[in-house]
Enzyme design. Structure first.
Site, PDB file in Angstrom:
ATOM      1  N   ASN A  89     -70.094 -42.238 -78.990  1.00 17.98           N
ATOM      2  CA  ASN A  89     -69.805 -42.736 -77.574  1.00 17.98           C
ATOM      3  C   ASN A  89     -70.031 -43.881 -77.457  1.00 17.98           C
ATOM      4  OD1 ASN A  89     -69.795 -41.806 -74.682  1.00 17.98           O
ATOM      5  ND2 ASN A  89     -71.728 -42.635 -74.796  1.00 17.98           N
ATOM      6  N   TYR A 155     -59.667 -53.119 -75.475  1.00 16.77           N
ATOM      7  CA  TYR A 155     -60.439 -51.873 -75.254  1.00 16.77           C
ATOM      8  C   TYR A 155     -59.366 -50.889 -75.496  1.00 16.77           C
ATOM      9  CZ  TYR A 155     -62.821 -47.910 -72.707  1.00 16.77           C
ATOM     10  OH  TYR A 155     -63.287 -46.886 -72.208  1.00 16.77           O
TER      11      TYR A 155
END
Length: 249
Positions: A89, A155
């Protein structure tokens, strides 16, 4: 207390001092799991783990460092014996598009968002395959599918590649009782959204989300508990959209 479906399971959750990681760690603890909470923020991590109780174990790791990941993962495996659930995560948000993305930014974002997921998977998969049971859940992103509305190049690329890693792992271990799935959230109420976007940007995003609100961290954690449930063993290689209707595919 919810049904303790994970009472005999040990999980690793990275980015555990953040909003999504904490919600996920809490949900897995509530389901009975022992959760190794991984983050680079040692003070915050230890405080949050203490709040969750004795079934939460803090482990500080710099996920940019492959050697540190390998050494710490091996130490943890020696201590707990087995890891049944891995939730990759941890993530770094970058809003720079290609023209302004520096080599350092590119390397840091890919190292945390993508590389660490591979290295941790390599550490825990042998044990999962030997025991014939395991769950890997990767935090992907809407940005990996649409190129990023506000997210930057590094990203978006890292999250798209993380989805591809999810597919590769799922294919590799499908016959071993191990599943690998992803979740592609969009605009969860985290500092990434609430602090790194200005009010005009947030309102512009909200105007595009059909349900008219941002996602709650607990909703993300609920999907994690669903994908890690023993009855979810027929779901693998899936990236679950969690975007309020922002993208249908």
């Amino acid at each position: 207390m919810t049904n303790l479906v994970h009472e005999d399971h040990t999980a690793i959750v990275t980015g555990a001092a953040g909003v999504l990681g904490l919600a996920t760690s809490r949900a897995l603890v509530d389901h009975g799991a022992t959760v190794i909470m991984v983050d680079i923020d040692q003070d915050g991590l230890e405080r949050l783990a203490a709040e969750l109780g004795e079934k939460a174990i803090p482990a500080t790791i710099d996920l940019r460092d492959p050697d540190e990941i390998g050494a710490t993962a091996q130490r943890l495996l020696d201590e707990v014996g087995a890891v049944d659930i891995l939730v990759n995560n941890a993530g770094i948000l970058s809003n720079h598009k290609s023209a302004t993305t520096t080599p350092e930014e590119w390397r840091n974002v890919l190292a945390v968002n993508l590389d660490a997921a591979l290295y941790l998977s390599q550490a825990v998969l042998p044990g999962m395959r030997e025991r014939g049971w395991g769950r890997i859940v990767n935090t992907c992103s809407l940005a990996g599918k649409n190129g990023g509305l506000t997210a930057g190049t590094a990203y978006s690329v890292s999250k798209g590649a993380l989805a591809a890693l999810t597919f590769s792992l799922a294919r590799e271990v499908a016959g071993d009782g191990v599943t690998a799935n992803g979740i592609a959230p969009a605009y969860v109420k985290t500092p990434m959204v609430m602090e790194q976007l200005n009010e005009a940007q947030r309102q512009a995003v909200l105007d595009q989300i059909p349900v008219g609100r941002f996602c709650e961290a607990e909703e993300f954690a609920h999907v994690v508990t669903f994908l890690t449930h023993p009855l979810a063993g027929f779901i693998t290689g899936e990236v679950v959209d969690l975007n309020g209707g922002l993208l249908f595919d």
